[in-house]
Motif scaffolding. Structure first.
Motif, mmCIF file in Angstrom:
data_model
loop_
_atom_site.group_PDB
_atom_site.id
_atom_site.type_symbol
_atom_site.label_atom_id
_atom_site.label_comp_id
_atom_site.label_asym_id
_atom_site.label_seq_id
_atom_site.Cartn_x
_atom_site.Cartn_y
_atom_site.Cartn_z
ATOM 1 N N GLY B 270 13.514 -5.053 3.969
ATOM 2 C CA GLY B 270 12.180 -4.850 4.512
ATOM 3 C C GLY B 270 11.143 -4.484 3.480
ATOM 4 O O GLY B 270 9.957 -4.364 3.789
ATOM 5 N N SER B 310 4.694 -3.255 1.831
ATOM 6 C CA SER B 310 3.562 -3.469 2.721
ATOM 7 C C SER B 310 4.019 -3.417 4.157
ATOM 8 O O SER B 310 5.160 -3.731 4.479
ATOM 9 C CB SER B 310 2.874 -4.813 2.463
ATOM 10 N N GLY B 311 3.086 -2.997 4.997
ATOM 11 C CA GLY B 311 3.396 -2.894 6.413
ATOM 12 C C GLY B 311 2.141 -2.634 7.217
ATOM 13 O O GLY B 311 1.024 -2.787 6.705
ATOM 14 N N THR B 312 2.343 -2.232 8.449
ATOM 15 C CA THR B 312 1.212 -1.951 9.319
ATOM 16 C C THR B 312 1.241 -0.469 9.653
ATOM 17 O O THR B 312 2.319 0.092 9.898
ATOM 18 C CB THR B 312 1.340 -2.726 10.645
ATOM 19 N N ALA B 330 8.020 -4.960 7.486
ATOM 20 C CA ALA B 330 8.152 -6.330 7.995
ATOM 21 C C ALA B 330 9.416 -6.492 8.847
ATOM 22 O O ALA B 330 9.403 -7.192 9.861
ATOM 23 C CB ALA B 330 8.175 -7.309 6.825
ATOM 24 N N ASN B 331 10.524 -5.793 8.470
ATOM 25 C CA ASN B 331 11.772 -5.984 9.212
ATOM 26 C C ASN B 331 11.911 -5.031 10.393
ATOM 27 O O ASN B 331 12.977 -4.905 10.978
ATOM 28 C CB ASN B 331 12.970 -5.839 8.274
ATOM 29 N N ALA B 355 -3.336 -3.332 8.047
ATOM 30 C CA ALA B 355 -2.322 -3.577 7.023
ATOM 31 C C ALA B 355 -2.495 -2.561 5.902
ATOM 32 O O ALA B 355 -3.614 -2.309 5.463
ATOM 33 C CB ALA B 355 -2.468 -4.993 6.478
#
Lengths: 276, 370
Positions: B270, B310-312, B330-331, B355
């Motif tokens: 991830g 990176s992610g939210t 992401a995962n 983001a």
């Protein structure tokens, strides 16, 4: 259940207390009765107190009862405290169930049975070992002590159960060997229970007539035995005078005990308890 | 480690040496082959959850519990067979266990009397101890007339008065108001340093452990999971349990891509490629990556060197000194990030759902066995 409703409910206490205490309260005025008959009032007099004061049989019996009560209560205190300690502090040792059953047997055993068994025991013992020689003060004292042990044990055990174990652990941690832990920490904290256990045993001995009748011998009649035998000849107001003296002594002892306890509570507060 | 090796060379035994200790409560093992060694002068803090065996260990050292197996040595001498009153070890009880029928002075003198000190020596020591815990003039009071904090200090004075070789403290601060705890904590440390007595202190409070200890021992299921100086245990936990028990940690699955003396390259689920310190893992091995929330930076792009993910931004919670973010990767895994609020909450601009990039230094990576 507030206010007047509560006060109304309190009225139910009146017949209850009357039932308990009216017979006792009646003895007091009747002891000043001039009549020879217990139940008929003829006039005020101190004469029965004079008679009581000069009644050597009754006074000797009272002194003997007192001596037996003090001795048997003290023996019961020593044994009962040990039993209470074993029950509260030794965990689940082998034979605990039998020990508890043996102790509580004397709580539920009818006095007639206990008295008879003790008599048989003393007679058999005398036949085999020569001791105790005859029945008398010694046998009554031993009988009373053996019957009171269970009461002392119960009081001591209850107090120990509510006493935090860490006080005794702290004493052991601070280098006190087991005997010193008991003398310096357990016993002082146990003092109120020891006192009430002793008083309980004392009272039990003082007013016992059944066991004493079985285990006593000639020349060793306790006060309840003498009073009981006099009743058969017809009671005189002298009995009322005696009852009044006893009521007075008990009231005084209770009041003194209450004062002592109030004083003591300020000094012996268990952690977690609030002082009052 | 240096100090320990120096001792080993002079062959002086540690003050307390516990080997293979087992204590059973019925069928359950409260202590399971526990080893512990404490040097003189240490303030050793045993940290663990409830049921981890930390109080059992203290009570066994004090002599209130009998071990089923193992040995306890004090200055090289076995003390297993001694009853509590013959062990030169004192305990400060969690409940304080002050004798309610004795004055404060008699409480403090209790151990001295048992030890056979004369009247005058006792009086002098009691006065000295009362001064030490700043309770001069309180000697004639009853314990129940004192406040909780004062009772705590009487308990400390009483257990220290006979000058024990080792003092065991069972949750000494747990009964105090939080406002009193900070002051009492430094007071305990001051007394410990002044007298040089070795302390073993049990707590479940990790901040207490980190700030007070010379060494921490983390307990898990009746064993010592790890022990060492606070910074070492916190920065280099040896297992996932220790990493998560002492402080907070994000735990991510990873595979070692390359390992050398210069460093380790990981492939983290991830996240992607992550650079970490050299670690004893071979190439291809799977491991766990631990990341402490306060070592992570969050922003619209990477702010510090090395690694990033990176992610939210899923959520942000205001915690006074920090903002506690949760970032969805992401995962689907999530990362907790603690952002210090150096200039307060105003001017903060990250919105939930946007983001974000999380970044961290190479040295912030904690590599753990799977």
């Amino acid at each position: 259940m507030r206010g007047s409703g509560r006060r109304l409910w309190a009225l139910w206490l009146v017949p209850g207390y009357a039932f308990l205490y009216l017979p006792l309260a009646l003895a007091v005025p009747l002891s000043f009765n001039d009549s020879r008959l217990v139940t008929r009032w003829t006039g005020f007099s101190w004469r029965w107190y004079g008679t009581l004061w000069q009644d050597a049989v009754l006074i000797d019996a009272a002194l003997l009862s007192f001596r037996i009560a003090v001795l048997s209560a003290t023996m019961a205190l020593a044994l009962g405290t040990l039993a209470g300690l074993a029950l509260a502090r030794f965990g689940r040792f082998r034979g605990r169930g039998a020990f508890v059953a043996g102790l509580s047997a004397s709580l539920v055993m009818p006095d007639v049975v206990a008295g008879l068994m003790l008599l048989l025991l003393f007679v058999t013992l005398e036949q085999i070992t020569g001791w105790p020689a005859g029945r008398g003060t010694l046998t009554v004292t031993l009988a009373h002590a053996s019957l009171s042990v269970a009461y002392v044990a119960a009081v001591v055990q209850a107090r120990l159960a509510e006493m935090p174990l860490d006080l005794e652990e702290a004493a052991a941690d601070l280098y006190a060997p087991p005997a010193a832990v008991f003398l310096r920490v357990t016993a002082p904290l146990l003092a109120p229970a020891l006192l009430s256990g002793w008083l309980l045993a004392f009272t039990l001995s003082l007013d016992d007539v059944v066991v004493a009748s079985f285990t006593s011998g000639p020349g060793a009649s306790t006060l309840p035995m003498v009073v009981f035998s006099q009743l058969r000849l017809g009671p005189t107001p002298e009995i009322n005078a005696l009852a009044t003296v006893v009521i007075g002594a008990v009231t005084f002892a209770l009041a003194a005990g209450g004062v002592l306890r109030r004083y003591g509570r300020r000094r012996h507060v268990m952690p977690g308890e609030r002082s009052t | 480690m240096g100090a320990l090796q120096g001792r080993a060379l002079t062959a002086a035994p540690p003050l307390l040496d516990v080997r293979g200790l087992r204590v059973a409560y019925g069928p359950t093992m409260a202590l399971n082959a526990l080893d512990l060694s404490v040097e003189a002068g240490e303030l050793f803090v045993l940290l663990g959850g409830s049921g981890s065996g930390k109080t059992t260990l203290l009570r066994t050292i004090a002599g209130f519990l009998r071990p089923a197996a193992g040995s306890i040595r004090l200055r090289g001498e076995p003390i297993d067979a001694l009853p509590p009153h013959r062990r030169p070890v004192n305990t400060m009880f969690q409940s304080y266990a002050l004798f309610p029928h004795m004055s404060v002075a008699d409480n403090i003198a209790f151990g001295l009397r048992s030890a056979g000190l004369g009247r005058r020596a006792r009086a002098a020591r009691v006065a000295e101890m009362l001064d030490l815990v700043q309770l001069g003039g309180f000697g004639r009071r009853r314990p129940q007339e004192l406040s909780g904090g004062q009772q705590q200090r009487v308990a400390l004075a009483r257990s220290l008065a006979p000058r024990p070789a080792l003092l065991l403290l069972d949750e000494p601060l747990s009964a105090l108001d939080p406002s009193l705890r900070d002051a009492t904590r430094s007071e305990l440390m001051r007394v410990q340093q002044l007298l040089g007595t070795t302390f073993i202190l049990v707590t479940h409070d990790q901040e207490e452990a980190l700030t007070m200890a010379t060494r921490i021992g983390v307990m898990q299921d009746g064993r010592l999971a790890q022990s060492g100086p606070p910074a070492e245990v916190y920065e280099r936990p040896g297992s996932r349990f220790v990493a998560e028990f002492l402080g907070a940690a994000n735990i991510l699955r990873a595979t070692v891509e390359a390992a050398s003396n210069a460093g380790t390259t990981l492939d983290v689920a991830g996240v992607g490629r992550v650079q970490a310190r050299a670690a004893p893992f071979r190439t291809g091995a799977s491991c766990l990556l631990g990341l402490r929330p306060e070592r992570l930076r969050i922003g619209t792009n990477a702010t510090i060197g090395g690694n990033q993910a990176s992610g939210t931004l899923a959520s942000s919670a205001y915690a006074g000194d920090t903002l506690r973010h949760t970032v969805q990767l992401a995962n689907g895994a999530s990362l907790r990030v603690a952002e210090p609020l150096a200039s307060g909450i105003r001017g903060h601009h990250l919105r939930e759902g946007t983001a974000v990039t999380v970044s961290w230094e190479r040295d912030a990576c904690i590599l753990l066995p799977p």
